[in-house]
Enzyme design. Sequence first.
Site, PDB file in Angstrom:
ATOM      1  N   ALA A  66       0.828  -1.199   0.000  1.00  0.00           N
ATOM      2  CA  ALA A  66       0.000   0.000   0.000  1.00  0.00           C
ATOM      3  C   ALA A  66       0.869   1.259   0.000  1.00  0.00           C
ATOM      4  O   ALA A  66       0.615   2.218  -0.733  1.00  0.00           O
ATOM      5  CB  ALA A  66      -0.923  -0.010   1.215  1.00  0.00           C
ATOM      6  N   ASP A 120       2.448   1.631  -3.395  1.00  0.00           N
ATOM      7  CA  ASP A 120       1.460   2.098  -4.371  1.00  0.00           C
ATOM      8  C   ASP A 120       1.224   3.597  -4.245  1.00  0.00           C
ATOM      9  O   ASP A 120       1.110   4.312  -5.232  1.00  0.00           O
ATOM     10  CB  ASP A 120       0.122   1.378  -4.169  1.00  0.00           C
ATOM     11  N   SER A 178      -1.184 -31.207 -21.866  1.00  0.00           N
ATOM     12  CA  SER A 178      -0.846 -30.900 -23.249  1.00  0.00           C
ATOM     13  C   SER A 178      -2.001 -31.355 -24.130  1.00  0.00           C
ATOM     14  O   SER A 178      -2.986 -31.877 -23.638  1.00  0.00           O
ATOM     15  CB  SER A 178       0.463 -31.569 -23.649  1.00  0.00           C
ATOM     16  N   LEU A 179      -1.874 -31.104 -25.410  1.00  0.00           N
ATOM     17  CA  LEU A 179      -2.993 -31.350 -26.319  1.00  0.00           C
ATOM     18  C   LEU A 179      -2.710 -32.498 -27.268  1.00  0.00           C
ATOM     19  O   LEU A 179      -1.569 -32.744 -27.643  1.00  0.00           O
ATOM     20  CB  LEU A 179      -3.266 -30.092 -27.151  1.00  0.00           C
ATOM     21  N   LYS A 231      -1.601 -21.577 -31.978  1.00  0.00           N
ATOM     22  CA  LYS A 231      -0.788 -22.388 -31.085  1.00  0.00           C
ATOM     23  C   LYS A 231       0.616 -21.793 -31.105  1.00  0.00           C
ATOM     24  O   LYS A 231       1.379 -21.978 -32.045  1.00  0.00           O
ATOM     25  CB  LYS A 231      -0.765 -23.844 -31.547  1.00  0.00           C
ATOM     26  N   CYS A 263      42.605 -21.298 -40.571  1.00  0.00           N
ATOM     27  CA  CYS A 263      41.646 -20.658 -41.466  1.00  0.00           C
ATOM     28  C   CYS A 263      41.707 -21.302 -42.849  1.00  0.00           C
ATOM     29  O   CYS A 263      42.794 -21.481 -43.406  1.00  0.00           O
ATOM     30  CB  CYS A 263      41.964 -19.173 -41.561  1.00  0.00           C
ATOM     31  N   CYS A 288      43.265 -18.607 -45.445  1.00  0.00           N
ATOM     32  CA  CYS A 288      44.645 -18.110 -45.396  1.00  0.00           C
ATOM     33  C   CYS A 288      45.602 -19.021 -44.642  1.00  0.00           C
ATOM     34  O   CYS A 288      46.805 -18.779 -44.634  1.00  0.00           O
ATOM     35  CB  CYS A 288      44.674 -16.716 -44.771  1.00  0.00           C
TER      36      CYS A 288
HETATM   37 ZN    ZN Z   1      42.054 -16.330 -42.510  1.00  0.00          ZN
END
Ligand code: ZN
Length: 661
Positions: free
Chosen positions: A34, A37, A76-77, A114, A388, A391
């Site tokens: 209260a 609020d 659930s369904l 859903k 990589c 490279c």
């Molecule tokens: Zn590279």
Amino acid sequence: MAPRPSADRVVELAELVRTYKDAYYNGQPLVTDAAYDALEDELRALDPENAALKSVGAPVVVTEWEKARHAIPMGSLNKVVNEAELRQWAARCDQLGAESSLAPISNDLLVTEKLDGLSLAVNYERGRLVDAITRGDGHVGERITANARRMKGVPARLPEPITVSIRGEIILKLSDMKIGFPGTDAPPRNRAAGTSKRYDGAGCEHLTVMFYDLEGGDTEYATEREKYVRLLQLGLIVPPFEVTDLEGALRIHADYASNKRAALDYEIDGLVVRANDLRAQQLLGELGDRPRAAVAFKFPSLAKISRVVAIAWETGPTGRVTPIANVEPVEIGGATVQFVSLHNVSNVDRLGIGVGDEVLVSRRNDVIPYLEEVVVKHGPSVTVPTECAACGGELGRRGEYLVCTNRECRAIVEGRIRRWVGTQDILELGDKLIAQLVEAKLVREPADLYRLTVEDIAGLERRGTLVATKVLANLRAKLPLTLPVFLASLGMDDFALETAKLLVANGYDTLEKVQAASAEELAALKGMGAIKAKSVVSGLASRAEEIQRLLDAGVVPVAPSAGGALSGKSFCFTGTLPRPRKEYEELVVKHGGTVLSGVTKDLGYLVMSDPTSASTKAEKARKYGTQCIDAAAFMALIEAADRGAVGDGAPAVGEGTAGAD
Ligand SMILES: [Zn+2]
């Protein structure tokens, strides 16, 4: 102007509200409800827009979610997947109903979406949120109250002091996913599940809860529809719902399957069809925890099984390495899928995927193929590369990603130049020429493009003076770049044109201001989010030298609104227009205006082929007082702008008055 005697009080109230709210959200309220609020009401009266009213409280420190039992299990369904099965279900309902002297159930059905998310029960006592529990196994879930409080659509207080348990679904809207979790295209459902259970609550503010059921409260309900209406009355978000008969349900399903579903801002995997009459629901009862009077009417599956042929690791312009699975071609939803991004190395680890494995591939929202899971494992998991592929440089880890650490990596350099050129739409400068320029070591970064000579390009294989002259002219014709284009062209992680525009729109309209911004500052901008803000700041920092070299090369971005004739004016383009939308948008930006992607209260002009159209967008625009104009009127506005004739109140475009100078 009279001084505002309440200013001090506002500051004081805001501080109190924040302190008490933080304490409350941490489960240790300092004052009674209260009292709290009353403070909040006083603040709202003095300063309705005060940020303290909107803040969601300090982060809660949690290390484990408490298990909690549902007072009423979350069932659930049963599922049906086609018209015949739905008819069969409806006939069975009618038959069972007739045994209890009910009117045909299939004449009074409630149909709703859903939602594809995570079920949640939220309990309110005398209108106050006290508890939020995930579905779990239906009987016992996890009490994620602290996180639920941060989600959209979960008010801390209901407008009425009722004690009620409401049930809904935690979803991640596609638009919120873009903002909150940029650069990911995992199913929103997975993101929502992971985020909603994070102990630090980060990202929960991007989630939304839509409600579809309530138990308890003060009212007796006769129909499912009444419950939805009640949820709406309580200010809660509900999915669209409709009361109809069996044929209507089939029609709605067909409508969703053919277009409505794809246009939604969230994912659904079917419709829920149930008896509207609650007495009928009760009489038909349950079979194995599943109600007889309801069914999930699923959409045709957009997922199929295929087999992994190879996994490649591609280095992108930011150095991030993206694993890509090459699968045996499989047709899903009308398209052939052969290459599926695996996003990042963490995802590869999680999937435990390897060549030969049978995998479930989906096309969610009919767009990007997604590898859902490994269904049958046939070989060892793929070895994560250390070098990589482009490279041979060493790969390192950055968050969930592998990154190439070689600054001169061909894939990175070429990728960046392609991004620079692509963002600006520079004609004649194609991928092959870029590859040649990088190969010849003429170009290592965007700034190098502006030092190229005609001879440099003409000296390359199959290139001549003519091409060289054109390329350089096109390159220079784009200068000066506006700040958003400049920033987006750099191709940094999570930093596309939209983000750059957002920064400029929020007052970061010079490079200096953008570079000086902190991650916290940016995270506070609407539509940015903490993750993206961090990326932006770290991206700019790591590219500072490259940006300086661009400035040195004479590529200096200009503020789009710096004195432009359309400064302060906004435009949105919709429908088919005589020229590509991008061209119009460029004109707006060039003249200092802003481009909006949709109709808002702030939109100045909606440009469309037929300004008298009765489309939703046009109606909305007219309601807001936005001007609807056609492309010709827009061009007249631009011409007037070029002549310097567009003042603050120059709405009379295309009426022959625009040239009044
Ligand atoms: Zn590279």
